[in-house]
Design a protein around this motif. Sequence first.
Motif, PDB file in Angstrom:
ATOM      1  N   ASP A   1       0.818  -1.219   0.000  1.00  0.00           N
ATOM      2  CA  ASP A   1       0.000   0.000   0.000  1.00  0.00           C
ATOM      3  C   ASP A   1       0.852   1.268   0.000  1.00  0.00           C
ATOM      4  O   ASP A   1       0.362   2.349  -0.340  1.00  0.00           O
ATOM      5  N   LYS A   2       2.129   1.157   0.351  1.00  0.00           N
ATOM      6  CA  LYS A   2       3.002   2.341   0.332  1.00  0.00           C
ATOM      7  C   LYS A   2       3.737   2.483  -0.998  1.00  0.00           C
ATOM      8  O   LYS A   2       4.218   3.558  -1.326  1.00  0.00           O
ATOM      9  N   CYS A   3       3.883   1.388  -1.734  1.00  0.00           N
ATOM     10  CA  CYS A   3       4.709   1.388  -2.951  1.00  0.00           C
ATOM     11  C   CYS A   3       4.045   2.155  -4.094  1.00  0.00           C
ATOM     12  O   CYS A   3       2.869   1.942  -4.391  1.00  0.00           O
ATOM     13  N   LEU A   4       4.822   3.035  -4.733  1.00  0.00           N
ATOM     14  CA  LEU A   4       4.324   3.814  -5.874  1.00  0.00           C
ATOM     15  C   LEU A   4       4.784   3.230  -7.202  1.00  0.00           C
ATOM     16  O   LEU A   4       4.572   3.847  -8.242  1.00  0.00           O
ATOM     17  N   ALA A   5       5.472   2.087  -7.153  1.00  0.00           N
ATOM     18  CA  ALA A   5       6.042   1.465  -8.358  1.00  0.00           C
ATOM     19  C   ALA A   5       6.953   2.445  -9.100  1.00  0.00           C
ATOM     20  O   ALA A   5       6.958   2.496 -10.322  1.00  0.00           O
ATOM     21  N   CYS A   6       7.714   3.214  -8.352  1.00  0.00           N
ATOM     22  CA  CYS A   6       8.590   4.222  -8.967  1.00  0.00           C
ATOM     23  C   CYS A   6       9.804   3.593  -9.634  1.00  0.00           C
ATOM     24  O   CYS A   6      10.444   4.212 -10.476  1.00  0.00           O
ATOM     25  N   GLY A   7      10.153   2.388  -9.216  1.00  0.00           N
ATOM     26  CA  GLY A   7      11.283   1.688  -9.839  1.00  0.00           C
ATOM     27  C   GLY A   7      12.638   2.009  -9.232  1.00  0.00           C
ATOM     28  O   GLY A   7      13.659   1.489  -9.681  1.00  0.00           O
ATOM     29  N   ALA A   8      12.691   2.841  -8.191  1.00  0.00           N
ATOM     30  CA  ALA A   8      13.990   3.219  -7.616  1.00  0.00           C
ATOM     31  C   ALA A   8      14.736   2.029  -7.019  1.00  0.00           C
ATOM     32  O   ALA A   8      15.961   2.044  -6.916  1.00  0.00           O
ATOM     33  N   CYS A   9      13.999   1.017  -6.613  1.00  0.00           N
ATOM     34  CA  CYS A   9      14.643  -0.146  -5.985  1.00  0.00           C
ATOM     35  C   CYS A   9      15.080  -1.191  -7.010  1.00  0.00           C
ATOM     36  O   CYS A   9      15.729  -2.167  -6.664  1.00  0.00           O
ATOM     37  N   LEU A  10      14.712  -1.015  -8.287  1.00  0.00           N
ATOM     38  CA  LEU A  10      15.099  -1.994  -9.305  1.00  0.00           C
ATOM     39  C   LEU A  10      16.612  -1.926  -9.524  1.00  0.00           C
ATOM     40  O   LEU A  10      17.254  -0.942  -9.192  1.00  0.00           O
ATOM     41  N   GLY A  11      17.135  -2.993 -10.102  1.00  0.00           N
ATOM     42  CA  GLY A  11      18.597  -3.038 -10.271  1.00  0.00           C
ATOM     43  C   GLY A  11      19.169  -4.188  -9.485  1.00  0.00           C
ATOM     44  O   GLY A  11      20.258  -4.682  -9.783  1.00  0.00           O
ATOM     45  N   CYS A  12      18.443  -4.612  -8.487  1.00  0.00           N
ATOM     46  CA  CYS A  12      18.809  -5.809  -7.731  1.00  0.00           C
ATOM     47  C   CYS A  12      18.145  -7.002  -8.417  1.00  0.00           C
ATOM     48  O   CYS A  12      16.969  -6.923  -8.778  1.00  0.00           O
ATOM     49  N   GLU A  13      18.897  -8.081  -8.572  1.00  0.00           N
ATOM     50  CA  GLU A  13      18.337  -9.237  -9.297  1.00  0.00           C
ATOM     51  C   GLU A  13      17.184  -9.907  -8.542  1.00  0.00           C
ATOM     52  O   GLU A  13      16.445 -10.696  -9.115  1.00  0.00           O
ATOM     53  N   ALA A  14      17.007  -9.563  -7.263  1.00  0.00           N
ATOM     54  CA  ALA A  14      15.911 -10.156  -6.497  1.00  0.00           C
ATOM     55  C   ALA A  14      14.598  -9.397  -6.668  1.00  0.00           C
ATOM     56  O   ALA A  14      13.543  -9.874  -6.267  1.00  0.00           O
ATOM     57  N   ILE A  15      14.676  -8.190  -7.247  1.00  0.00           N
ATOM     58  CA  ILE A  15      13.477  -7.348  -7.341  1.00  0.00           C
ATOM     59  C   ILE A  15      13.025  -7.226  -8.792  1.00  0.00           C
ATOM     60  O   ILE A  15      13.827  -6.953  -9.685  1.00  0.00           O
ATOM     61  N   SER A  16      11.732  -7.420  -9.007  1.00  0.00           N
ATOM     62  CA  SER A  16      11.181  -7.244 -10.354  1.00  0.00           C
ATOM     63  C   SER A  16       9.866  -6.489 -10.220  1.00  0.00           C
ATOM     64  O   SER A  16       9.302  -6.375  -9.121  1.00  0.00           O
ATOM     65  N   ILE A  17       9.431  -5.977 -11.329  1.00  0.00           N
ATOM     66  CA  ILE A  17       8.158  -5.254 -11.316  1.00  0.00           C
ATOM     67  C   ILE A  17       7.274  -5.820 -12.424  1.00  0.00           C
ATOM     68  O   ILE A  17       7.715  -5.978 -13.556  1.00  0.00           O
ATOM     69  N   GLU A  18       6.078  -6.189 -12.021  1.00  0.00           N
ATOM     70  CA  GLU A  18       5.109  -6.717 -12.996  1.00  0.00           C
ATOM     71  C   GLU A  18       3.901  -5.797 -12.980  1.00  0.00           C
ATOM     72  O   GLU A  18       3.186  -5.736 -11.969  1.00  0.00           O
ATOM     73  N   GLY A  19       3.727  -5.057 -14.062  1.00  0.00           N
ATOM     74  CA  GLY A  19       2.673  -4.038 -14.074  1.00  0.00           C
ATOM     75  C   GLY A  19       3.042  -2.977 -13.062  1.00  0.00           C
ATOM     76  O   GLY A  19       4.072  -2.321 -13.194  1.00  0.00           O
ATOM     77  N   ILE A  20       2.219  -2.852 -12.039  1.00  0.00           N
ATOM     78  CA  ILE A  20       2.567  -1.896 -10.981  1.00  0.00           C
ATOM     79  C   ILE A  20       2.895  -2.627  -9.683  1.00  0.00           C
ATOM     80  O   ILE A  20       2.936  -2.029  -8.613  1.00  0.00           O
ATOM     81  N   GLU A  21       3.139  -3.930  -9.799  1.00  0.00           N
ATOM     82  CA  GLU A  21       3.424  -4.689  -8.568  1.00  0.00           C
ATOM     83  C   GLU A  21       4.907  -5.061  -8.492  1.00  0.00           C
ATOM     84  O   GLU A  21       5.456  -5.676  -9.411  1.00  0.00           O
ATOM     85  N   VAL A  22       5.532  -4.646  -7.380  1.00  0.00           N
ATOM     86  CA  VAL A  22       6.938  -4.983  -7.149  1.00  0.00           C
ATOM     87  C   VAL A  22       7.000  -6.304  -6.404  1.00  0.00           C
ATOM     88  O   VAL A  22       6.264  -6.520  -5.441  1.00  0.00           O
ATOM     89  N   LYS A  23       7.893  -7.192  -6.887  1.00  0.00           N
ATOM     90  CA  LYS A  23       8.016  -8.509  -6.254  1.00  0.00           C
ATOM     91  C   LYS A  23       9.454  -8.742  -5.816  1.00  0.00           C
ATOM     92  O   LYS A  23      10.387  -8.297  -6.498  1.00  0.00           O
ATOM     93  N   ILE A  24       9.593  -9.446  -4.700  1.00  0.00           N
ATOM     94  CA  ILE A  24      10.923  -9.778  -4.197  1.00  0.00           C
ATOM     95  C   ILE A  24      11.073 -11.293  -4.203  1.00  0.00           C
ATOM     96  O   ILE A  24      10.247 -12.004  -3.625  1.00  0.00           O
ATOM     97  N   ASN A  25      12.108 -11.761  -4.881  1.00  0.00           N
ATOM     98  CA  ASN A  25      12.398 -13.191  -4.900  1.00  0.00           C
ATOM     99  C   ASN A  25      13.301 -13.504  -3.700  1.00  0.00           C
ATOM    100  O   ASN A  25      14.481 -13.127  -3.671  1.00  0.00           O
TER     101      ASN A  25
END
Length: 145
Positions: free
Chosen positions: A97-121
């Motif tokens: 509910d806090k995530c804006l899907a801004c993408g600032a956290c991307l770049g780590c191989e554990a993090i991906s974004i699908e649509g507007i949902e950020v996922k952590i492997n």
Amino acid sequence: MPEHILSGIKALVAMKMRKEGKLQKEIAEYLNMDRSIVSHYLHGRYPSDRVMKVSEVIVELPVEYGARIIHSLSNDKYIAKKLIKVIYNAKIKIEKDKCLACGACLGCEAISIEGIEVKINENRCVLCGECISKCPMNALKFVEE
Ligand code: SF4
Ligand code: SF4
């Protein structure tokens, strides 16, 4: 010096695992260490008192700080993850509910974004904590498992 401090942290982790009922062999395998070194730790033959005092201070820090320090001490991010797991039993969680899907956290191989949902492997996450400092919304944090 960083290697000595890392050895002190491994000694503390080995002792914690022993208290939790793990066998010397299991501890050595988990930490990818020689069994004889684990045996030394379990019989009180640690790195120096000074190293142990510093190591104890590090493992008593909140995970946000302790995890970053442990990663800075280790060249092996997966061993660092194993140490952090035993010390803190923590994982990274995203508050959707806090995530804006801004993408600032991307770049780590554990993090991906699908649509507007950020996922952590969780299998790929090494608990370095770097994504926490990148998130402008405080949507990422360590939580106890
Ligand atoms: S803690 Fe590190 S490895 Fe895990 S998701 Fe965040 S940046 Fe990636
Ligand atoms: S940096 Fe924070 S707000 Fe941005 S996508 Fe990642 S979790 Fe969401």
